[in-house]
Design an enzyme around this catalytic site. Structure first.
Site, PDB file in Angstrom:
ATOM      1  N   SER A  50      96.544  53.294  39.724  1.00 34.36           N
ATOM      2  CA  SER A  50      95.161  52.783  39.377  1.00 34.36           C
ATOM      3  C   SER A  50      94.724  51.500  40.249  1.00 34.36           C
ATOM      4  O   SER A  50      93.198  51.038  39.967  1.00 34.36           O
ATOM      5  CB  SER A  50      94.761  52.513  37.755  1.00 34.36           C
ATOM      6  OG  SER A  50      95.592  51.110  37.640  1.00 34.36           O
ATOM      7  N   ASP A 151      82.414  59.317  19.492  1.00 34.14           N
ATOM      8  CA  ASP A 151      82.469  59.952  20.708  1.00 34.14           C
ATOM      9  C   ASP A 151      81.127  60.631  21.225  1.00 34.14           C
ATOM     10  O   ASP A 151      81.064  61.818  21.011  1.00 34.14           O
ATOM     11  CB  ASP A 151      83.700  60.850  20.841  1.00 34.14           C
ATOM     12  CG  ASP A 151      84.026  61.241  22.349  1.00 34.14           C
ATOM     13  OD1 ASP A 151      83.276  61.513  23.170  1.00 34.14           O
ATOM     14  OD2 ASP A 151      85.231  61.403  22.689  1.00 34.14           O
ATOM     15  N   ARG A 214      89.955  50.417  29.085  1.00 34.28           N
ATOM     16  CA  ARG A 214      89.855  49.828  30.463  1.00 34.28           C
ATOM     17  C   ARG A 214      89.197  48.416  30.155  1.00 34.28           C
ATOM     18  O   ARG A 214      88.338  48.343  29.274  1.00 34.28           O
ATOM     19  CB  ARG A 214      88.981  50.448  31.316  1.00 34.28           C
ATOM     20  CG  ARG A 214      89.653  51.538  32.213  1.00 34.28           C
ATOM     21  CD  ARG A 214      90.560  51.113  33.264  1.00 34.28           C
ATOM     22  NE  ARG A 214      91.395  52.114  34.079  1.00 34.28           N
ATOM     23  CZ  ARG A 214      92.486  52.680  33.757  1.00 34.28           C
ATOM     24  NH1 ARG A 214      93.042  52.381  32.561  1.00 34.28           N
ATOM     25  NH2 ARG A 214      93.020  53.650  34.545  1.00 34.28           N
ATOM     26  N   ASP A 238      95.448  45.113  25.946  1.00 29.70           N
ATOM     27  CA  ASP A 238      96.407  45.688  27.006  1.00 29.70           C
ATOM     28  C   ASP A 238      95.636  45.669  28.405  1.00 29.70           C
ATOM     29  O   ASP A 238      96.332  45.710  29.311  1.00 29.70           O
ATOM     30  CB  ASP A 238      96.940  47.089  26.636  1.00 29.70           C
ATOM     31  CG  ASP A 238      97.738  47.510  27.693  1.00 29.70           C
ATOM     32  OD1 ASP A 238      98.781  46.827  28.060  1.00 29.70           O
ATOM     33  OD2 ASP A 238      97.508  48.626  28.389  1.00 29.70           O
ATOM     34  N   GLU A 243      91.258  42.291  36.402  1.00 32.00           N
ATOM     35  CA  GLU A 243      92.738  42.648  36.529  1.00 32.00           C
ATOM     36  C   GLU A 243      92.904  42.577  38.189  1.00 32.00           C
ATOM     37  O   GLU A 243      91.958  43.245  38.637  1.00 32.00           O
ATOM     38  CB  GLU A 243      93.264  43.749  35.919  1.00 32.00           C
ATOM     39  CG  GLU A 243      93.410  43.860  34.243  1.00 32.00           C
ATOM     40  CD  GLU A 243      93.798  45.049  34.051  1.00 32.00           C
ATOM     41  OE1 GLU A 243      94.373  46.090  34.761  1.00 32.00           O
ATOM     42  OE2 GLU A 243      93.649  45.526  32.762  1.00 32.00           O
ATOM     43  N   HIS A 260      98.444  45.606  30.975  1.00 30.20           N
ATOM     44  CA  HIS A 260      98.122  46.697  31.287  1.00 30.20           C
ATOM     45  C   HIS A 260      99.314  48.026  31.400  1.00 30.20           C
ATOM     46  O   HIS A 260      99.663  48.639  32.216  1.00 30.20           O
ATOM     47  CB  HIS A 260      97.211  46.971  32.557  1.00 30.20           C
ATOM     48  CG  HIS A 260      96.741  48.206  32.752  1.00 30.20           C
ATOM     49  ND1 HIS A 260      95.331  48.332  33.415  1.00 30.20           N
ATOM     50  CD2 HIS A 260      96.759  49.431  32.467  1.00 30.20           C
ATOM     51  CE1 HIS A 260      94.807  49.491  33.617  1.00 30.20           C
ATOM     52  NE2 HIS A 260      95.842  50.389  32.917  1.00 30.20           N
ATOM     53  N   TYR A 264     103.085  52.889  30.006  1.00 24.95           N
ATOM     54  CA  TYR A 264     104.220  52.712  30.971  1.00 24.95           C
ATOM     55  C   TYR A 264     105.522  53.281  30.363  1.00 24.95           C
ATOM     56  O   TYR A 264     106.420  52.863  30.922  1.00 24.95           O
ATOM     57  CB  TYR A 264     104.287  51.024  31.242  1.00 24.95           C
ATOM     58  CG  TYR A 264     103.649  50.851  32.603  1.00 24.95           C
ATOM     59  CD1 TYR A 264     102.484  51.562  33.009  1.00 24.95           C
ATOM     60  CD2 TYR A 264     104.154  49.919  33.391  1.00 24.95           C
ATOM     61  CE1 TYR A 264     102.041  51.376  34.272  1.00 24.95           C
ATOM     62  CE2 TYR A 264     103.662  49.477  34.561  1.00 24.95           C
ATOM     63  CZ  TYR A 264     102.337  50.503  35.137  1.00 24.95           C
ATOM     64  OH  TYR A 264     101.901  50.110  36.261  1.00 24.95           O
TER      65      TYR A 264
HETATM   66  N1  LIG Z   1      96.010  50.985  29.038  1.00 24.85           N
HETATM   67  C1  LIG Z   1      96.722  51.995  29.671  1.00 24.85           C
HETATM   68  O1  LIG Z   1      97.729  51.892  30.159  1.00 24.85           O
HETATM   69  C2  LIG Z   1      96.038  53.268  29.825  1.00 24.85           C
HETATM   70  C3  LIG Z   1      94.549  53.167  29.862  1.00 24.85           C
HETATM   71  N2  LIG Z   1      94.179  54.618  29.730  1.00 24.85           N
HETATM   72  C4  LIG Z   1      92.640  54.395  29.896  1.00 24.85           C
HETATM   73  O2  LIG Z   1      92.173  55.328  28.666  1.00 24.85           O
HETATM   74  C5  LIG Z   1      91.241  56.306  28.962  1.00 24.85           C
HETATM   75  C6  LIG Z   1      90.824  57.441  28.213  1.00 24.85           C
HETATM   76  O3  LIG Z   1      92.029  58.184  28.331  1.00 24.85           O
HETATM   77  P1  LIG Z   1      92.061  59.793  27.990  1.00 24.85           P
HETATM   78  O4  LIG Z   1      91.794  59.812  26.308  1.00 24.85           O
HETATM   79  O5  LIG Z   1      93.327  60.304  28.425  1.00 24.85           O
HETATM   80  O6  LIG Z   1      90.526  60.122  28.579  1.00 24.85           O
HETATM   81  P2  LIG Z   1      89.686  61.655  28.182  1.00 24.85           P
HETATM   82  O7  LIG Z   1      88.822  61.624  29.365  1.00 24.85           O
HETATM   83  O8  LIG Z   1      90.770  62.719  27.889  1.00 24.85           O
HETATM   84  O9  LIG Z   1      88.920  60.933  26.976  1.00 24.85           O
HETATM   85  C7  LIG Z   1      88.144  60.082  27.150  1.00 24.85           C
HETATM   86  C8  LIG Z   1      86.897  60.213  25.777  1.00 24.85           C
HETATM   87  O10 LIG Z   1      86.045  59.120  26.040  1.00 24.85           O
HETATM   88  C9  LIG Z   1      84.747  59.806  25.520  1.00 24.85           C
HETATM   89  N3  LIG Z   1      83.687  58.920  25.935  1.00 24.85           N
HETATM   90  C10 LIG Z   1      83.185  58.870  27.115  1.00 24.85           C
HETATM   91  N4  LIG Z   1      82.106  57.867  27.034  1.00 24.85           N
HETATM   92  C11 LIG Z   1      82.088  57.206  25.865  1.00 24.85           C
HETATM   93  C12 LIG Z   1      81.236  56.600  25.143  1.00 24.85           C
HETATM   94  N5  LIG Z   1      80.409  55.794  25.625  1.00 24.85           N
HETATM   95  N6  LIG Z   1      81.508  56.301  23.903  1.00 24.85           N
HETATM   96  C13 LIG Z   1      82.633  56.904  23.196  1.00 24.85           C
HETATM   97  N7  LIG Z   1      83.281  57.942  23.780  1.00 24.85           N
HETATM   98  C14 LIG Z   1      83.034  57.991  25.228  1.00 24.85           C
HETATM   99  C15 LIG Z   1      84.958  61.232  26.264  1.00 24.85           C
HETATM  100  O11 LIG Z   1      83.833  61.789  25.705  1.00 24.85           O
HETATM  101  C16 LIG Z   1      86.141  61.757  25.869  1.00 24.85           C
HETATM  102  O12 LIG Z   1      86.348  62.344  24.856  1.00 24.85           O
HETATM  103  C17 LIG Z   1      91.402  56.540  30.531  1.00 24.85           C
HETATM  104  O13 LIG Z   1      90.194  57.089  31.158  1.00 24.85           O
HETATM  105  C18 LIG Z   1      91.862  55.313  31.006  1.00 24.85           C
HETATM  106  O14 LIG Z   1      90.976  54.402  31.496  1.00 24.85           O
HETATM  107  C19 LIG Z   1      94.787  55.682  30.077  1.00 24.85           C
HETATM  108  C20 LIG Z   1      96.278  55.702  30.148  1.00 24.85           C
HETATM  109  C21 LIG Z   1      96.973  54.424  30.184  1.00 24.85           C
HETATM  110  O1  LIG Z   2      96.981  56.239  33.366  1.00 28.21           O
HETATM  111  C1  LIG Z   2      96.179  55.251  33.397  1.00 28.21           C
HETATM  112  O2  LIG Z   2      94.817  55.547  33.329  1.00 28.21           O
HETATM  113  C2  LIG Z   2      96.552  53.757  33.608  1.00 28.21           C
HETATM  114  O3  LIG Z   2      95.809  52.968  33.084  1.00 28.21           O
HETATM  115  C3  LIG Z   2      97.943  53.558  33.807  1.00 28.21           C
HETATM  116  O4  LIG Z   2      98.927  53.738  32.868  1.00 28.21           O
HETATM  117  C4  LIG Z   2      97.805  52.204  34.706  1.00 28.21           C
HETATM  118  O5  LIG Z   2      98.903  52.097  35.339  1.00 28.21           O
HETATM  119  P1  LIG Z   2      98.715  51.682  37.009  1.00 28.21           P
HETATM  120  O6  LIG Z   2      98.071  52.952  37.591  1.00 28.21           O
HETATM  121  O7  LIG Z   2      97.948  50.465  37.048  1.00 28.21           O
HETATM  122  O8  LIG Z   2     100.154  51.663  37.550  1.00 28.21           O
END
Ligand SMILES: NC(=O)C1=CN([C@@H]2O[C@H](COP(=O)(O)OP(=O)(O)OC[C@H]3O[C@@H](n4cnc5c(N)ncnc54)[C@H](O)[C@@H]3O)[C@@H](O)[C@H]2O)C=CC1
Ligand SMILES: O=C(O)C(=O)[C@H](O)COP(=O)(O)O
Length: 387
Positions: A50, A151, A214, A238, A243, A260, A264
């Site tokens: 990312s 959502d 995010r 987180d 960042e 973040h 992980y």
């Molecule tokens: N902190 C971390 O390490 C990580 C953070 N993330 C973040 O989490 C986010 C979500 O991941 P997933 O659930 O897998 O994505 P996803 O795409 O499966 O789900 C996101 C959901 O958010 C909804 N959404 C979009 N705009 C919205 C709004 N204005 N209000 C409310 N809901 C809304 C969508 O309709 C969808 O259902 C990722 O895009 C990524 O940025 C993901 C993995 C790790």
């Molecule tokens: O999958 C995502 O979306 C994430 O936020 C990642 O887990 C964050 O990891 P890095 O890509 O920043 O290593």
């Protein structure tokens, strides 16, 4: 792309690159945060995480024909430009969703144990009910927790719109608010500063606000200002605006602060790489031959004796001690503002091995109730039930 060996440039923080991509040709790793056009010019394939902005500025003039990001989030990739150029693209939807849910549950179980509260007596609001939010919903429903879901994109599409509430309703009614939206700046429901000075004020006294989506989804300046007036709010962050820079003042107001790393767990990271391997095979018209299990190290067997009266926190802490990450982050912040971007990335680069709840092998004897609770929490373990 022809069948001749490919040049693959990849972020050095992507695990399992060699076993999954070594056979495609020449593999070169680079620091993702500072990747330059010169480093990708001769690449056929670019694999990122990312921290790399993938856009015209990075790729114009290169021979890259396929880009993969081993992450769920895609806000760092200009997908329209890639499509215009006919460059193939894949992300790794859901790859680390369980890791994020483990993080959320670890944070909540710890905080609620400290305040002597029971999750089942709380109302929890999930904003963004996709892969992460949806799996969180499943585990919490199995635990018997009352939920509010927000959502709008799903609400707009689905037949049962009564399943959802508005963001303001959720902020006013939830004792715990979990943010799991992507970062978007366009479209009908953009999420940048979804939580801002005005609606942050709606949050209930003593509520927990957790952001593992995010950073810019919450206006961090407004959140800091509110935290100064509302020390009752319990923040779990987180992700941060700007960042790898972090507002030290905001971190000081957090009950749990991490760099973040919610996603992980090693399982999620390697699953992300493997999903890109499959996507590249598909792009090249080849059959994928490598199974995920062959590149994912066996989880260490943690032996733990569960007693009938044991608290859920014991196995949770055994598999993931979230305060270890919080302490390491605060120590890094205390070393001084100049070191923050470097320190933030170092913590992530040398992140200790963590596994998903589902990989933990627990032993011991528990009551049927406790067995059901462990299963709902996400453990997939071996125990004997007391009759
Ligand atoms: N902190 C971390 O390490 C990580 C953070 N993330 C973040 O989490 C986010 C979500 O991941 P997933 O659930 O897998 O994505 P996803 O795409 O499966 O789900 C996101 C959901 O958010 C909804 N959404 C979009 N705009 C919205 C709004 N204005 N209000 C409310 N809901 C809304 C969508 O309709 C969808 O259902 C990722 O895009 C990524 O940025 C993901 C993995 C790790
Ligand atoms: O999958 C995502 O979306 C994430 O936020 C990642 O887990 C964050 O990891 P890095 O890509 O920043 O290593």
């Amino acid at each position: 792309m022809s069948d001749s060996p490919l040049t693959i440039v990849a972020d050095e923080n992507i695990p399992a690159l060699e076993p999954l991509f070594g056979a495609f040709g020449r593999l070169r790793t680079c620091a993702g945060r500072t990747l330059s056009p010169e480093q990708v010019r001769d690449a056929d394939v670019l694999l990122v995480r990312s921290v790399t902005a993938v856009n015209q500025q990075l790729l114009a003039g290169s021979r890259v024909r396929f880009v993969g990001t081993a992450t769920i989030g895609t806000d760092h990739v200009d997908q329209s430009w890639l499509a215009e150029q006919g460059i193939g693209f894949s992300s790794a939807p859901g790859c680390n969703a369980d890791s994020v849910v483990d993080y959320v549950l670890a944070a909540l179980f710890n905080l609620l144990a400290e305040s002597g509260d029971n999750l089942r007596q709380k109302t929890l609001g999930i904003v963004g009910v996709g892969n992460v939010g949806g799996r969180l919903q499943q585990r919490l429903e199995a635990l018997g927790v009352s939920l509010l879901l927000c959502d709008p994109p799903r609400q707009h599409q689905e037949a049962d719109t009564t399943a959802f509430v508005s963001l303001n309703e959720l902020l006013q009614q939830a004792d715990i608010i979990c943010l799991h939206t992507p970062l978007t700046t366009t479209g009908r429901w953009p999420t940048r500063h979804l939580l801002h000075a005005d609606n942050l004020k709606l949050i209930k006294p003593d509520a927990i606000l957790l952001n593992a989506g995010r950073g810019p989804v919450v206006d961090n300046k407004a959140l800091l200002a509110l935290s100064k007036q509302r020390p009752d709010l319990k923040l779990v962050l987180d992700v941060w605006e700007h960042e790898p820079e972090v507002s030290v003042a905001l971190a000081e107001h957090c009950r749990i602060a991490t760099p973040h790393i919610a996603g992980y767990a090693l399982d999620g990271k390697i699953r992300g790489t493997w999903m890109l391997y499959r996507a590249l095979c598909q792009h090249l018209g080849r059959s994928p031959e490598i199974a995920l299990d062959s590149v994912l190290p066996q989880a260490p067997v943690t032996s733990m004796t569960l007693s009938p009266g044991c608290s859920l926190l014991e196995p949770v802490r055994t598999v993931y001690d979230i305060y270890r990450d919080d302490r390491a982050f605060r120590q890094m912040l205390a070393r001084g503002a100049d070191g923050i971007p470097k320190g933030f990335d170092q913590l992530r680069r040398y992140y200790p091995e963590r596994r998903e709840f589902a990989t933990l092998a627990l032993n011991g004897q528990v009551t049927p109730d406790m067995a059901a609770t462990l299963a709902a929490t996400g453990f997939n373990c071996h125990w004997r039930q007391y009759d």
